[in-house]
Design a protein around this motif. Structure first.
Motif, PDB file in Angstrom:
ATOM      1  N   ASN A  17      51.835  44.020 -31.471  1.00  0.00           N
ATOM      2  CA  ASN A  17      52.790  43.993 -30.371  1.00  0.00           C
ATOM      3  C   ASN A  17      52.399  45.005 -29.293  1.00  0.00           C
ATOM      4  O   ASN A  17      51.965  46.116 -29.594  1.00  0.00           O
ATOM      5  CB  ASN A  17      54.197  44.311 -30.887  1.00  0.00           C
ATOM      6  CG  ASN A  17      54.649  43.329 -31.956  1.00  0.00           C
ATOM      7  OD1 ASN A  17      54.996  42.197 -31.679  1.00  0.00           O
ATOM      8  ND2 ASN A  17      54.622  43.766 -33.216  1.00  0.00           N
ATOM      9  N   ARG A  35      47.682  41.727 -27.127  1.00  0.00           N
ATOM     10  CA  ARG A  35      48.827  41.936 -28.018  1.00  0.00           C
ATOM     11  C   ARG A  35      50.018  41.109 -27.535  1.00  0.00           C
ATOM     12  O   ARG A  35      50.067  40.654 -26.396  1.00  0.00           O
ATOM     13  CB  ARG A  35      49.198  43.416 -28.079  1.00  0.00           C
ATOM     14  CG  ARG A  35      48.020  44.302 -28.481  1.00  0.00           C
ATOM     15  CD  ARG A  35      48.428  45.744 -28.630  1.00  0.00           C
ATOM     16  NE  ARG A  35      47.260  46.624 -28.656  1.00  0.00           N
ATOM     17  CZ  ARG A  35      47.321  47.937 -28.830  1.00  0.00           C
ATOM     18  NH1 ARG A  35      48.498  48.524 -29.007  1.00  0.00           N
ATOM     19  NH2 ARG A  35      46.224  48.669 -28.830  1.00  0.00           N
ATOM     20  N   HIS A  37      53.604  39.915 -26.244  1.00  0.00           N
ATOM     21  CA  HIS A  37      54.722  40.312 -25.402  1.00  0.00           C
ATOM     22  C   HIS A  37      55.942  39.546 -25.889  1.00  0.00           C
ATOM     23  O   HIS A  37      56.098  38.361 -25.601  1.00  0.00           O
ATOM     24  CB  HIS A  37      54.437  39.981 -23.940  1.00  0.00           C
ATOM     25  CG  HIS A  37      53.359  40.809 -23.324  1.00  0.00           C
ATOM     26  ND1 HIS A  37      52.923  40.632 -22.024  1.00  0.00           N
ATOM     27  CD2 HIS A  37      52.618  41.819 -23.835  1.00  0.00           C
ATOM     28  CE1 HIS A  37      51.963  41.501 -21.766  1.00  0.00           C
ATOM     29  NE2 HIS A  37      51.764  42.234 -22.855  1.00  0.00           N
ATOM     30  N   ASN A  38      56.781  40.200 -26.646  1.00  0.00           N
ATOM     31  CA  ASN A  38      57.963  39.550 -27.220  1.00  0.00           C
ATOM     32  C   ASN A  38      59.079  39.512 -26.182  1.00  0.00           C
ATOM     33  O   ASN A  38      59.814  40.484 -25.994  1.00  0.00           O
ATOM     34  CB  ASN A  38      58.422  40.304 -28.472  1.00  0.00           C
ATOM     35  CG  ASN A  38      57.429  40.176 -29.600  1.00  0.00           C
ATOM     36  OD1 ASN A  38      57.310  39.130 -30.220  1.00  0.00           O
ATOM     37  ND2 ASN A  38      56.689  41.251 -29.866  1.00  0.00           N
ATOM     38  N   ASN A 268      59.665  37.479 -34.416  1.00  0.00           N
ATOM     39  CA  ASN A 268      58.322  37.204 -34.928  1.00  0.00           C
ATOM     40  C   ASN A 268      58.370  36.343 -36.191  1.00  0.00           C
ATOM     41  O   ASN A 268      57.574  35.414 -36.362  1.00  0.00           O
ATOM     42  CB  ASN A 268      57.586  38.513 -35.217  1.00  0.00           C
ATOM     43  CG  ASN A 268      57.160  39.226 -33.950  1.00  0.00           C
ATOM     44  OD1 ASN A 268      57.013  38.592 -32.903  1.00  0.00           O
ATOM     45  ND2 ASN A 268      56.957  40.527 -34.035  1.00  0.00           N
TER      46      ASN A 268
END
Length: 275
Positions: A17, A35, A37-38, A268
């Motif tokens: 993340n 990584r 990007h939530n 996730n």
């Protein structure tokens, strides 16, 4: 193993993340970042990307024709913009903080972060801003993962000691004057008249950032009240809550970093289950 992953979530040690997106809601690599990007599906905070265009955008202190600009005019221009944005967004609910970045990097320049007291207020504002324009430019708005501006702002900038200048990867939040702050935030119950740059930062409290790894003024069809001075919005009202209608139900208490990490971990897991 699970405890270890939880302990490093959102830090430089987390190789899955993106820590910068988690902390400031923006990343210099954009969609090319290696990584994740939530992106939150709901948040009390909105990011209005690259919205503020200062008059000395090309060269600090100088206009587009190369002429010096009085710093007071630059500040007046900014405070006009700040008041304009605040008054428009305040129609959707109580604003806890409104922060405008003074950074120069492409992914942060002119970014505006507005944090509402309730998540559903932010959702209503986001819906109303879709397809609208400000000063002839489209408004790019989305939910932001930032809920604690103590982790997002640059401590060195607040102390006038940041040696990275406008290209620092943490927020350089531009400050408004005390009188304007009292005028805008003084309408809210519990306002004490003395605030730091971000109302979400308690006075006197600053996180130790040394451990971090740093790598026109008219509404057109916006339903504006007569007598308001500023504004360059285009578009419709977007279904705003009318005066006297019931307030939306309160959302749960404000999430801190740990709660936000837990929520992102849940996102996730759901993504992995769908895949």
């Amino acid at each position: 193993m699970a405890e270890h992953l939880a302990s490093i979530f959102g830090t430089e040690k987390d190789r899955v993340n993106c820590p910068f997106y988690f902390k400031i809601g923006a990343c210099r690599h954009g969609d090319r970042c290696s990584r994740l990007h939530n992106r939150p599906t709901i948040s009390p905070t909105l990011l209005l990307s690259n919205m503020y265009h200062r008059p000395d955008m090309i060269t600090p202190g100088v206009d587009a024709q190369g002429n010096p600009i009085d710093p007071r005019k630059i500040q007046d221009h900014f405070e006009d913009f700040y008041e304009d944005i605040f008054e428009e967004l305040n129609k959707f609910g109580e604003i806890e903080s409104l922060n405008v970045c003074d950074n120069l990097a492409d992914h942060m320049i002119g970014n505006v972060y507005v944090q509402f007291k309730e998540e559903d207020q932010a959702a209503a504002a986001l819906q109303a801003l879709q397809g609208r324009f400000y000063s002839g430019r489209p408004i790019i708005a989305d939910f932001s993962p930032v809920t604690d501006f103590r982790e997002a702002t640059c401590r060195q900038y607040e102390e006038n000691s940041c040696n990275r200048g406008g290209y620092c990867n943490f927020m350089h939040v531009k400050m408004i004057g005390r009188d304007l702050r009292r005028k805008l935030y003084g309408r809210y119950h519990g306002y004490k008249g003395s605030r730091s740059r971000s109302r979400s930062v308690s006075p006197g409290y600053r996180r130790d950032y040394d451990r971090r790894d740093r790598d026109d003024r008219d509404y057109r069809g916006s339903g504006r009240r007569s007598g308001d001075r500023h504004g360059r919005y285009d578009g419709d009202d977007g279904g705003r809550r009318r005066h006297g209608s019931p307030r939306p139900s309160r959302s749960p208490g404000r999430e801190g970093s740990e709660e936000r990490r837990a929520r992102i971990e849940q996102w996730n897991r759901k993504r992995e289950e769908r895949e």
